[in-house]
Design an enzyme around this catalytic site. Sequence first.
Site, mmCIF file in Angstrom:
data_model
loop_
_atom_site.group_PDB
_atom_site.id
_atom_site.type_symbol
_atom_site.label_atom_id
_atom_site.label_comp_id
_atom_site.label_asym_id
_atom_site.label_seq_id
_atom_site.Cartn_x
_atom_site.Cartn_y
_atom_site.Cartn_z
ATOM 1 N N GLY A 109 -58.606 22.046 11.560
ATOM 2 C CA GLY A 109 -58.128 22.790 10.399
ATOM 3 C C GLY A 109 -58.830 22.644 9.224
ATOM 4 N N SER A 113 -63.731 28.558 10.632
ATOM 5 C CA SER A 113 -64.062 30.105 10.851
ATOM 6 C C SER A 113 -64.648 30.483 9.339
ATOM 7 C CB SER A 113 -62.732 30.782 10.983
ATOM 8 O OG SER A 113 -62.127 30.190 12.204
ATOM 9 N N ALA A 115 -66.049 28.585 7.140
ATOM 10 C CA ALA A 115 -67.390 28.134 6.840
ATOM 11 C C ALA A 115 -68.433 28.817 7.697
ATOM 12 C CB ALA A 115 -67.338 26.801 7.230
ATOM 13 N N ASP A 156 -59.969 29.650 1.682
ATOM 14 C CA ASP A 156 -60.890 28.954 2.304
ATOM 15 C C ASP A 156 -62.566 29.401 2.032
ATOM 16 O OD1 ASP A 156 -60.067 31.074 3.851
ATOM 17 O OD2 ASP A 156 -59.612 30.203 5.489
HETATM 18 O O1 PMV Z 1 -54.247 26.730 7.924
HETATM 19 P P1 PMV Z 1 -55.174 26.693 7.012
HETATM 20 O O2 PMV Z 1 -55.907 25.186 6.395
HETATM 21 O O3 PMV Z 1 -56.267 27.674 7.204
HETATM 22 O O4 PMV Z 1 -54.555 27.082 5.553
HETATM 23 C C1 PMV Z 1 -53.768 28.231 5.448
HETATM 24 C C2 PMV Z 1 -53.308 28.314 4.105
HETATM 25 C C3 PMV Z 1 -52.290 29.522 3.939
HETATM 26 O O5 PMV Z 1 -52.163 29.595 2.570
HETATM 27 C C4 PMV Z 1 -51.119 29.348 4.917
HETATM 28 C C5 PMV Z 1 -52.873 30.853 4.245
HETATM 29 C C6 PMV Z 1 -53.939 31.383 3.419
HETATM 30 O O6 PMV Z 1 -54.817 32.187 3.854
HETATM 31 O O7 PMV Z 1 -54.100 31.137 2.197
#
Ligand code: PMV
Length: 324
Positions: A109, A113, A115, A156
């Site tokens: 996690g 994707s 990156a 991300d």
């Molecule tokens: O599951 P991860 O590590 O990709 O994080 C998702 C974080 C959320 O706030 C739930 C979704 C988002 O796009 O911000």
Amino acid sequence: MKRVKVSSPGKLMLMGDHAVVHDRQCLVTAVNQRLWVTIEETSQTGEILIDAPDVGLDQFVVSLKQGELTDLPKAAKFVVQAIRNFDQFHPVKTGLHLTTASDFNATFGFGSSSAVTVASIKALAELQQLALSEAQLFKLAYQTVLDIQGVGSGFDLAAAIWGGTLLFSTGGKEIRPLVVKNLPLVVGYTGVKADTATLVKQVGGFLSAAPELVTPIFDTIQESVIQAEQDLEETNWAHLGQLMNLHQGLLNALGVSSPELERLVFAARSAGAYGAKLSGAGGGDCMIALVDNKTRSVVEEAIQTAGGQVLPVELSAPGIKVEE
Ligand code: PMV
């Protein structure tokens, strides 16, 4: 035929999980686990050849212009959609051979994707000697994520592009680098792979069904992000730990925690962590615990005894880089 190699970092959500999808802010940091994308031009115009051993793709061929992505592995979907979106603005006139390599296991996690999406777009821009700004790169990458996943804040992607530790608002409305010295975190992996899109949609459904209950939760998460930013600045770990615990309780209330996450979170707190919470969408993946030099090894041991895997990561890692 030209060839470019780009790397981008994975990420960890610190605070603001889920609320950031709904017009609020979050704190995210880039980790020193990187993903590499190499793209080489080929004479097979209109064709993308993918070698992505980490996700089981060997000499996989897909059309640059058309065809459904439904049968592709997740990582390949992001790559192909990224290339197609780029091609709309800056036509790709050759075939492409794309190879990926990664420091990290896609199940952690850490954002493989996102990156791979930003690295693929950056590599294409470099091949065409196009000066794509960070904001333009973010926009194309965010469009790609929305095309594939339908939901997401884009936090991300920002971590993969800018690196460091960022204050981020939904859709990249605000992306502000923070100066963070030595944030002492332990990262524990539950061993359970979570599906981010499903959890984000579940929380969205909860918000639509009961806005009077869920909106105040998001508002409190937002306030905890603002206070956490100050704690990071003042290295006030005791207060930041409290905020993390509060945040975890709210994520649990939203229905995204899990027995595995709770086990690791409580083990870390019992072993003396300032605070602990899940990181990201929940349902599995990773948790984070805030420690100090005295408690670090006890907390790490407690997480392992509770069934977690401690992942050695450094935070505030550099963002996207052209390697070759
Ligand atoms: O599951 P991860 O590590 O990709 O994080 C998702 C974080 C959320 O706030 C739930 C979704 C988002 O796009 O911000």
